[in-house]
Each structure stands twice: as structure tokens, then as C-alpha cells.
Design a protein around this motif. Sequence first.
Motif, mmCIF file in Angstrom:
data_model
loop_
_atom_site.group_PDB
_atom_site.id
_atom_site.type_symbol
_atom_site.label_atom_id
_atom_site.label_comp_id
_atom_site.label_asym_id
_atom_site.label_seq_id
_atom_site.Cartn_x
_atom_site.Cartn_y
_atom_site.Cartn_z
ATOM 1 N N GLU A 183 -47.049 -20.823 3.887
ATOM 2 C CA GLU A 183 -48.345 -22.079 4.329
ATOM 3 C C GLU A 183 -48.974 -22.147 2.842
ATOM 4 O OE1 GLU A 183 -51.167 -23.134 7.529
ATOM 5 O OE2 GLU A 183 -50.360 -21.237 7.681
ATOM 6 N N GLN A 184 -49.308 -23.422 2.681
ATOM 7 C CA GLN A 184 -50.107 -23.592 1.747
ATOM 8 C C GLN A 184 -51.625 -23.055 1.769
ATOM 9 O OE1 GLN A 184 -51.344 -27.911 0.868
ATOM 10 N NE2 GLN A 184 -50.785 -27.696 -0.991
ATOM 11 N N SER A 185 -52.123 -22.450 0.682
ATOM 12 C CA SER A 185 -53.444 -22.011 1.024
ATOM 13 C C SER A 185 -54.252 -22.679 0.251
ATOM 14 C CB SER A 185 -53.409 -20.491 0.524
ATOM 15 O OG SER A 185 -53.109 -20.362 -1.068
ATOM 16 N N ASN A 186 -55.366 -23.145 1.029
ATOM 17 C CA ASN A 186 -56.300 -24.086 0.498
ATOM 18 C C ASN A 186 -57.718 -23.471 0.739
ATOM 19 O OD1 ASN A 186 -55.893 -26.180 -1.308
ATOM 20 N ND2 ASN A 186 -55.794 -27.696 0.507
ATOM 21 N N LYS A 187 -58.535 -23.477 0.003
ATOM 22 C CA LYS A 187 -60.149 -23.107 0.132
ATOM 23 C C LYS A 187 -60.661 -24.369 0.766
ATOM 24 C CE LYS A 187 -61.528 -19.447 -0.844
ATOM 25 N NZ LYS A 187 -61.665 -18.295 0.026
ATOM 26 N N ASP A 188 -60.132 -25.382 0.948
ATOM 27 C CA ASP A 188 -60.760 -26.628 1.327
ATOM 28 C C ASP A 188 -60.909 -26.557 2.664
ATOM 29 O OD1 ASP A 188 -61.549 -27.248 -1.235
ATOM 30 O OD2 ASP A 188 -59.717 -28.582 -1.225
ATOM 31 N N ASN A 189 -60.198 -25.842 3.606
ATOM 32 C CA ASN A 189 -60.227 -25.741 4.905
ATOM 33 C C ASN A 189 -61.300 -25.215 5.785
ATOM 34 O OD1 ASN A 189 -59.554 -23.409 5.257
ATOM 35 N ND2 ASN A 189 -57.257 -23.555 5.780
ATOM 36 N N TYR A 190 -61.717 -25.661 6.938
ATOM 37 C CA TYR A 190 -62.904 -25.285 7.640
ATOM 38 C C TYR A 190 -62.920 -23.771 8.077
ATOM 39 C CZ TYR A 190 -66.405 -24.991 11.369
ATOM 40 O OH TYR A 190 -67.338 -24.626 12.311
ATOM 41 N N LYS A 239 -45.019 -24.706 -6.681
ATOM 42 C CA LYS A 239 -44.443 -23.871 -5.662
ATOM 43 C C LYS A 239 -44.161 -24.721 -4.343
ATOM 44 C CE LYS A 239 -45.120 -19.510 -3.271
ATOM 45 N NZ LYS A 239 -46.054 -18.315 -3.165
ATOM 46 N N LEU A 240 -43.020 -24.365 -3.705
ATOM 47 C CA LEU A 240 -42.742 -25.180 -2.476
ATOM 48 C C LEU A 240 -43.452 -24.449 -1.293
ATOM 49 C CD1 LEU A 240 -40.983 -27.509 -1.222
ATOM 50 C CD2 LEU A 240 -39.048 -25.560 -0.892
ATOM 51 N N THR A 241 -44.233 -25.399 -0.674
ATOM 52 C CA THR A 241 -44.964 -24.819 0.454
ATOM 53 C C THR A 241 -45.169 -25.745 1.475
ATOM 54 O OG1 THR A 241 -47.087 -25.362 -0.606
ATOM 55 C CG2 THR A 241 -46.540 -22.962 -0.981
ATOM 56 N N ARG A 242 -45.503 -25.151 2.836
ATOM 57 C CA ARG A 242 -45.704 -26.027 3.759
ATOM 58 C C ARG A 242 -47.086 -26.732 3.844
ATOM 59 N NH1 ARG A 242 -46.108 -23.225 8.904
ATOM 60 N NH2 ARG A 242 -46.142 -21.294 7.719
ATOM 61 N N GLU A 250 -44.278 -33.379 -1.142
ATOM 62 C CA GLU A 250 -45.346 -33.116 -2.276
ATOM 63 C C GLU A 250 -44.859 -32.420 -3.343
ATOM 64 O OE1 GLU A 250 -48.322 -30.743 -0.571
ATOM 65 O OE2 GLU A 250 -49.295 -32.327 0.866
ATOM 66 N N TYR A 251 -43.756 -31.823 -3.089
ATOM 67 C CA TYR A 251 -43.149 -30.814 -4.306
ATOM 68 C C TYR A 251 -42.294 -31.752 -5.160
ATOM 69 C CZ TYR A 251 -40.254 -27.373 -6.422
ATOM 70 O OH TYR A 251 -39.385 -26.382 -7.234
ATOM 71 N N PHE A 252 -41.454 -32.781 -4.591
ATOM 72 C CA PHE A 252 -40.740 -33.757 -5.216
ATOM 73 C C PHE A 252 -41.419 -34.763 -5.554
ATOM 74 C CE2 PHE A 252 -37.509 -31.357 -2.863
ATOM 75 C CZ PHE A 252 -36.796 -30.644 -3.980
ATOM 76 N N GLY A 253 -42.589 -35.140 -4.994
ATOM 77 C CA GLY A 253 -43.484 -36.319 -5.440
ATOM 78 C C GLY A 253 -43.075 -37.413 -4.768
ATOM 79 N N TRP A 254 -42.327 -37.301 -3.558
ATOM 80 C CA TRP A 254 -42.083 -38.440 -2.719
ATOM 81 C C TRP A 254 -43.080 -38.826 -1.641
ATOM 82 C CZ3 TRP A 254 -36.916 -35.531 -1.580
ATOM 83 C CH2 TRP A 254 -35.919 -35.790 -2.523
#
Length: 78
Positions: free
Chosen positions: A60-67, A5-8, A23-27
Motif C-alpha cells: 500500500e502506498q504510504s502517504n503522510k497526507d491522509n487523516y 515503486k509499484l504500489t497500490r 500511476e506507475y506507468f503514467g496512464w
Amino acid sequence: MENRKLTRSNHRMIAGVCAGLAEYFGWDVTVVRVVYTLLTFFTVFSGVIVYVVLWIVMPEQSNKDNYRDRMNDRLNNR
């Protein structure tokens, strides 16, 4: 096939648009940022408009790793 999925990205300098595209295109994110900067200068700053539109449109990319998420989880599990 991988479900992407294309996310920020959370690895951002301003809004994470260039990093999300990389990240989406692997560049490499540095290459995307340099190309974006050059295109912005050579197209009379129309790249700024494209960046703002992508900033609004890309989720926005949702990550459970942020503070913030860790602290909310810790507070809600008491």
C-alpha cells in the motif's frame, strides 16, 4: 532516472490496484479500469484472480497526507 515503486494507490475504488498501475506507468486510471473490466469479461473472469493476487502482493502506498497519519502525529506530539 526516477526511482519509482509499484504500489497500490490511495485514490482507489476497491483496493487501488488499477490506480496504482496507472500511476506507475503514467496512464489514465479510467482507461486502465475499462481495459481491466473488458479483459476480465473476455477471459471468463480470470482477471478477478489476477486482481486479488496483485492486491496481496502490491504494498500500500504510504502517504503522510491522509487523516489517520495526521491524527497519529498530532496525538503523539503532545
